[in-house]
Scaffold this motif. Structure first.
Motif, PDB file in Angstrom:
ATOM      1  N   UNK A  56      -1.358   8.408  -7.238  1.00 61.72           N
ATOM      2  CA  UNK A  56      -2.404   9.082  -6.485  1.00 61.72           C
ATOM      3  C   UNK A  56      -2.096   9.154  -4.999  1.00 61.72           C
ATOM      4  N   UNK A  57      -1.157   8.319  -4.513  1.00 62.58           N
ATOM      5  CA  UNK A  57      -0.737   8.346  -3.120  1.00 62.58           C
ATOM      6  C   UNK A  57       0.760   8.622  -3.046  1.00 62.58           C
ATOM      7  N   UNK A  58       1.218   9.267  -1.977  1.00 59.84           N
ATOM      8  CA  UNK A  58       2.664   9.517  -1.847  1.00 59.84           C
ATOM      9  C   UNK A  58       3.437   8.223  -1.630  1.00 59.84           C
ATOM     10  N   UNK A  59       4.731   8.317  -1.797  1.00 59.90           N
ATOM     11  CA  UNK A  59       5.631   7.163  -1.666  1.00 59.90           C
ATOM     12  C   UNK A  59       5.289   6.064  -2.674  1.00 59.90           C
ATOM     13  N   UNK A  60       4.679   6.464  -3.791  1.00 57.81           N
ATOM     14  CA  UNK A  60       4.579   5.587  -4.950  1.00 57.81           C
ATOM     15  C   UNK A  60       3.796   4.313  -4.649  1.00 57.81           C
ATOM     16  N   UNK A  61       2.586   4.511  -4.119  1.00 58.36           N
ATOM     17  CA  UNK A  61       1.697   3.408  -3.771  1.00 58.36           C
ATOM     18  C   UNK A  61       0.325   3.628  -4.380  1.00 58.36           C
ATOM     19  N   UNK A  62      -0.510   2.579  -4.285  1.00 55.36           N
ATOM     20  CA  UNK A  62      -1.886   2.685  -4.755  1.00 55.36           C
ATOM     21  C   UNK A  62      -1.955   2.750  -6.271  1.00 55.36           C
ATOM     22  N   UNK A  70      -2.418   2.096 -16.733  1.00 59.67           N
ATOM     23  CA  UNK A  70      -2.801   2.276 -15.330  1.00 59.67           C
ATOM     24  C   UNK A  70      -2.140   1.181 -14.516  1.00 59.67           C
ATOM     25  N   UNK A  71      -1.678   1.521 -13.324  1.00 61.35           N
ATOM     26  CA  UNK A  71      -0.970   0.590 -12.448  1.00 61.35           C
ATOM     27  C   UNK A  71      -1.667   0.566 -11.085  1.00 61.35           C
ATOM     28  N   UNK A  72      -1.554  -0.601 -10.415  1.00 67.33           N
ATOM     29  CA  UNK A  72      -2.014  -0.703  -9.027  1.00 67.33           C
ATOM     30  C   UNK A  72      -0.910  -1.368  -8.219  1.00 67.33           C
ATOM     31  N   UNK A  73      -0.422  -0.655  -7.182  1.00 71.13           N
ATOM     32  CA  UNK A  73       0.713  -1.120  -6.377  1.00 71.13           C
ATOM     33  C   UNK A  73       0.257  -1.499  -4.970  1.00 71.13           C
ATOM     34  N   UNK A  74       0.884  -2.578  -4.437  1.00 72.41           N
ATOM     35  CA  UNK A  74       0.669  -3.012  -3.052  1.00 72.41           C
ATOM     36  C   UNK A  74       2.019  -3.163  -2.356  1.00 72.41           C
ATOM     37  N   UNK A  75       2.038  -2.935  -1.044  1.00 68.50           N
ATOM     38  CA  UNK A  75       3.252  -3.099  -0.251  1.00 68.50           C
ATOM     39  C   UNK A  75       3.601  -4.566  -0.083  1.00 68.50           C
TER      40      UNK A  75
END
Length: 211
Positions: A95-101, A147-152
């Motif tokens: 849902x966000x660019x650069x493969x985040x969120x 579903x995935x949730x990504x953090x930096x």
């Protein structure tokens, strides 16, 4: 003339020294914290290690997540599971660019199975004692939705993530054959079906960015 020049130079040096001296002890300079600056371009590749229940690459595994657009990636990997070696191939939409969120994905997993798998399970005879029994675990292909949730993590777009979803087997063939021991009880059959590939997915992992 020469003596007067020297006298003037000495006086000027004295004035400079007095101007620099404040009469207070020196204070330690505080170093400003550098701002967190990440690369301008999105990573070209993520190398991921992960674990979990019905994880795409098994109990422990490695995958390669390859961005093909700012919001889309394809992933391939392998690892070890309770049903032999596990391979996966899938895709994700972020849902966000650069493969985040948040991201949503689907794909296939393939478990190679195991021959000569031995465990101590309840059997049907002699009051249902626990005995050593042996199985051949058949290979199995599943389709999953997650579903995935990504953090930096850190400065270079490394990531931490959690994954939730469901994995369903393709086909209804027998998942295993018992080759040794008394026939297992229905309760033990439930145990075998529980450790077979498929069901609720709950996993965590780390992705290391390659630029």
């Amino acid at each position: 003339m020469k003596k007067s020049t020297i006298t003037v130079i000495i006086c000027l040096l004295s004035l400079v020294a007095n101007a620099q001296y404040t009469g207070e002890p020196p204070t330690r300079e505080t170093k400003a914290k550098d701002p967190l600056v990440r690369p301008n371009l999105c990573p070209k590749l993520y190398i991921t290690t992960s674990t979990g229940c019905n994880n795409n690459t098994g109990i422990v595994g490695v995958s390669f997540d390859i961005p093909i657009e700012k919001n889309i990636s394809v992933e391939a990997g392998l690892g070890e599971s309770s049903w032999g070696t596990k391979l996966t191939l899938g895709g994700k939409y972020y849902l966000k660019p650069c493969h985040r969120g948040w991201a949503f994905g689907t794909g296939l997993t393939y478990n190679t199975g195991l021959n000569g798998f031995t465990d101590n399970l309840e059997t049907q005879y002699n009051g249902g004692p626990v005995e050593s029994v042996t199985f051949n675990l058949h290979s199995q292909t599943n389709v999953y939705f997650a579903a995935y949730r990504y953090w930096n993590l850190g400065r270079r777009y490394n990531r931490f993530y959690i994954e939730f979803g469901y994995s369903a087997p393709l086909g209804s063939a027998n998942k295993y054959d018992q080759t040794m021991g008394d026939p297992i009880s229905p309760r033990s059959a439930d145990v075998m079906n529980l450790i077979a590939p498929g069901g609720v997915i709950a996993a965590v992992g780390f992705s290391f960015a390659i630029h």
